[in-house]
Each structure stands twice: as C-alpha cells, then as structure tokens.
Design a protein around this motif. Structure first.
Motif, PDB file in Angstrom:
ATOM      1  N   VAL A 178       0.938  -1.041  -0.270  1.00 35.83           N
ATOM      2  CA  VAL A 178       0.482  -0.043  -0.266  1.00 35.83           C
ATOM      3  C   VAL A 178       0.957   1.646  -0.249  1.00 35.83           C
ATOM      4  O   VAL A 178       0.713   2.293  -0.276  1.00 35.83           O
ATOM      5  CB  VAL A 178      -1.207   0.151   1.420  1.00 35.83           C
ATOM      6  CG1 VAL A 178      -1.526   1.279   1.474  1.00 35.83           C
ATOM      7  CG2 VAL A 178      -1.867  -1.116   0.764  1.00 35.83           C
ATOM      8  N   HIS A 202      -0.464   2.846  -5.961  1.00 32.50           N
ATOM      9  CA  HIS A 202      -0.891   3.861  -5.173  1.00 32.50           C
ATOM     10  C   HIS A 202      -2.665   2.800  -5.036  1.00 32.50           C
ATOM     11  O   HIS A 202      -3.492   3.090  -4.962  1.00 32.50           O
ATOM     12  CB  HIS A 202      -1.503   4.868  -6.195  1.00 32.50           C
ATOM     13  CG  HIS A 202      -0.280   5.866  -6.138  1.00 32.50           C
ATOM     14  ND1 HIS A 202      -0.445   7.051  -5.416  1.00 32.50           N
ATOM     15  CD2 HIS A 202      -0.053   6.142  -7.330  1.00 32.50           C
ATOM     16  CE1 HIS A 202       1.101   7.586  -5.154  1.00 32.50           C
ATOM     17  NE2 HIS A 202       1.329   7.232  -6.662  1.00 32.50           N
ATOM     18  N   GLY A 230      -3.960   1.907  -2.342  1.00 31.25           N
ATOM     19  CA  GLY A 230      -5.056   2.239  -0.712  1.00 31.25           C
ATOM     20  C   GLY A 230      -5.590   1.604  -0.288  1.00 31.25           C
ATOM     21  O   GLY A 230      -5.204   0.065  -0.205  1.00 31.25           O
ATOM     22  N   TRP A 231      -5.904   1.972   1.293  1.00 29.40           N
ATOM     23  CA  TRP A 231      -5.826   1.170   1.772  1.00 29.40           C
ATOM     24  C   TRP A 231      -7.292  -0.045   1.911  1.00 29.40           C
ATOM     25  O   TRP A 231      -7.426  -1.119   2.967  1.00 29.40           O
ATOM     26  CB  TRP A 231      -5.867   1.232   3.149  1.00 29.40           C
ATOM     27  CG  TRP A 231      -4.776   2.141   3.492  1.00 29.40           C
ATOM     28  CD1 TRP A 231      -4.424   3.472   4.017  1.00 29.40           C
ATOM     29  CD2 TRP A 231      -3.984   1.491   4.593  1.00 29.40           C
ATOM     30  NE1 TRP A 231      -3.332   3.494   4.572  1.00 29.40           N
ATOM     31  CE2 TRP A 231      -2.676   2.536   4.601  1.00 29.40           C
ATOM     32  CE3 TRP A 231      -2.859   0.458   5.023  1.00 29.40           C
ATOM     33  CZ2 TRP A 231      -1.149   2.263   5.028  1.00 29.40           C
ATOM     34  CZ3 TRP A 231      -2.465   0.310   5.308  1.00 29.40           C
ATOM     35  CH2 TRP A 231      -1.300   0.729   5.004  1.00 29.40           C
TER      36      TRP A 231
END
Length: 228
Positions: free
Chosen positions: A73, A79, A81-82
């Motif tokens: 992450v 990229h 994202g969580w």
C-alpha cells in the motif's frame, strides 16, 4: 521514471519478500493442519505440541502478511489505497488477482478474530470458520503467481512448485490414511488436489510465463492512473 525503476523500489522488494514468506508459512500451516488431522496424526508427537506449532505458524503467517500488505500500500507505484486490503476487486492494478489476495487476507482475518472469541463462539462454529484457512491458500497462491513481477524467475517458480507439491501431497496423504465414511469430503479433497495443479499449470503457461506479462500489467496501471 521507467517501469523497472519503479518496481525496483525498496518497498516493492519488501512487499514481495513479505508476500512470499507469508505464502510459505501459510503453506506450512495448511500442510500441518491437513497431515496431522484425523487418523493421520503422528503418534510420537502430542496433539498439544502440534497445536502450539500450528498456532505459532499461523501467527508468523499473519505477521509477514501484514508486512506484505502495508508495504504494498505504501509503495508509490500502483497507489493501491487501504480500502483494497479488505475490499476485493477494487484496485486498478490487476483487480482480479489482487482481489484474490484480499479474499485470502479476509479469510485469515476471520480465523484470527474468531480464534480470539473461541470460547464464546463455540467449538463447532469456530472449526467451521477455522477451515477457511484452507480456502485461503489457493487464493493466496494464485494471487502471488499472477501479481509477482518475478514469477518467471527460477527461484520464485521453485517456491511456488514446492508449496503446491507440499499441500497436494498432504491432501493425498490424508485421503490415503482416512478411514471409511465421509465420502463427499474425500471426493472434494481429491478433486481439489487434482484441479489446483492443473489450473495453476495452465494459467502459468498462458499468462505469467509469457514474455511481457508483468510489463503489460504495469503499463496498464500507469495508463489508468494507478501508478506514477
């Protein structure tokens, strides 16, 4: 910057190492769980010791899995994202194959959470959830094969081959040692032990082992805005 430079970041290597280690440890956990269950349990080793080893391997798997997830992450290339760590198929970079990894992660989290409340949950319900760890393994294997930029490397291929052979051998060992009864479960085990190697071999030949597989996925992520 070039794709090679981006994929060569320290975070990328840390993520790949964490993912590979978590797969190896998950494989060991699954093999131990399969081979030591039922009538195939070793006679010279107590179930308490086997249980402790199984638990410790599971915890180590989660430790390296967290390292894998966090570094992937934080890596600036795709990229992610969580959200994609718990919600499958939402990433722009190889959504299907990353989604399989997310499913495996969610299944293992479910096992961890239910283990923490095992007394309240009850043994029968806990065992039902605990068996999800076996389902997480093929998802994790295909995730690693499909998303790894080093899948074509001899070392990584050998790791996948050994993991696959270990689990398949454990399943057939368990089936050979099984007594009469539970025919549906035995048929499912035999079918899975046959289907997974065939499916993985076919997928490798058609996908990751083809020249340019990793570069095409990286280029797609760049074009979609998923990587910089």
């Amino acid at each position: 910057m070039t794709v090679l430079a981006l994929t060569g970041s320290p975070l990328w290597y840390a993520g790949r190492a964490g993912g590979t280690m978590s797969l190896v440890l998950l494989t060991a956990t699954v093999v131990l769980g399969i081979a030591s269950g039922g009538r195939s349990a070793p006679r010279r080793i107590g179930r308490f010791e086997l249980g402790l080893l199984h638990r410790d391997l599971s915890l180590l798997t989660l430790v390296f899995l967290v390292v894998h997830v966090v570094t992937m992450v934080l890596d600036p290339f795709v990229h992610l994202g969580w959200a994609v760590t718990v919600v499958p198929f939402g990433a722009s970079y190889r959504p299907l194959w990353l989604g399989l990894g997310t499913i495996a992660f969610d299944l293992l989290l479910a096992v961890l959470v239910t283990s923490a409340v095992r007394v309240r949950l009850g043994v029968r319900r806990w065992k039902a959830v605990h068996h999800l760890a076996y389902a997480a393994w093929p998802f994790a294997l295909f995730h690693g094969v499909a998303t790894g930029t080093d899948t074509r490397g001899p070392v990584q291929l050998w790791i996948y081959a050994v993991c696959l052979a270990a689990v398949v051998s454990a399943v057939w060992w368990r089936l050979a040692k099984a007594g009469p009864g539970r025919v549906p479960g035995r048929l499912v085990g035999a079918a899975a032990a046959t289907a997974v190697p065939v499916a993985l071999t076919a997928f490798l030949a058609a996908g990751p082992l083809q020249p340019g597989w990793a570069h095409r996925a990286a280029a797609a992520a760049l074009l979609s805005g998923g990587g910089r």
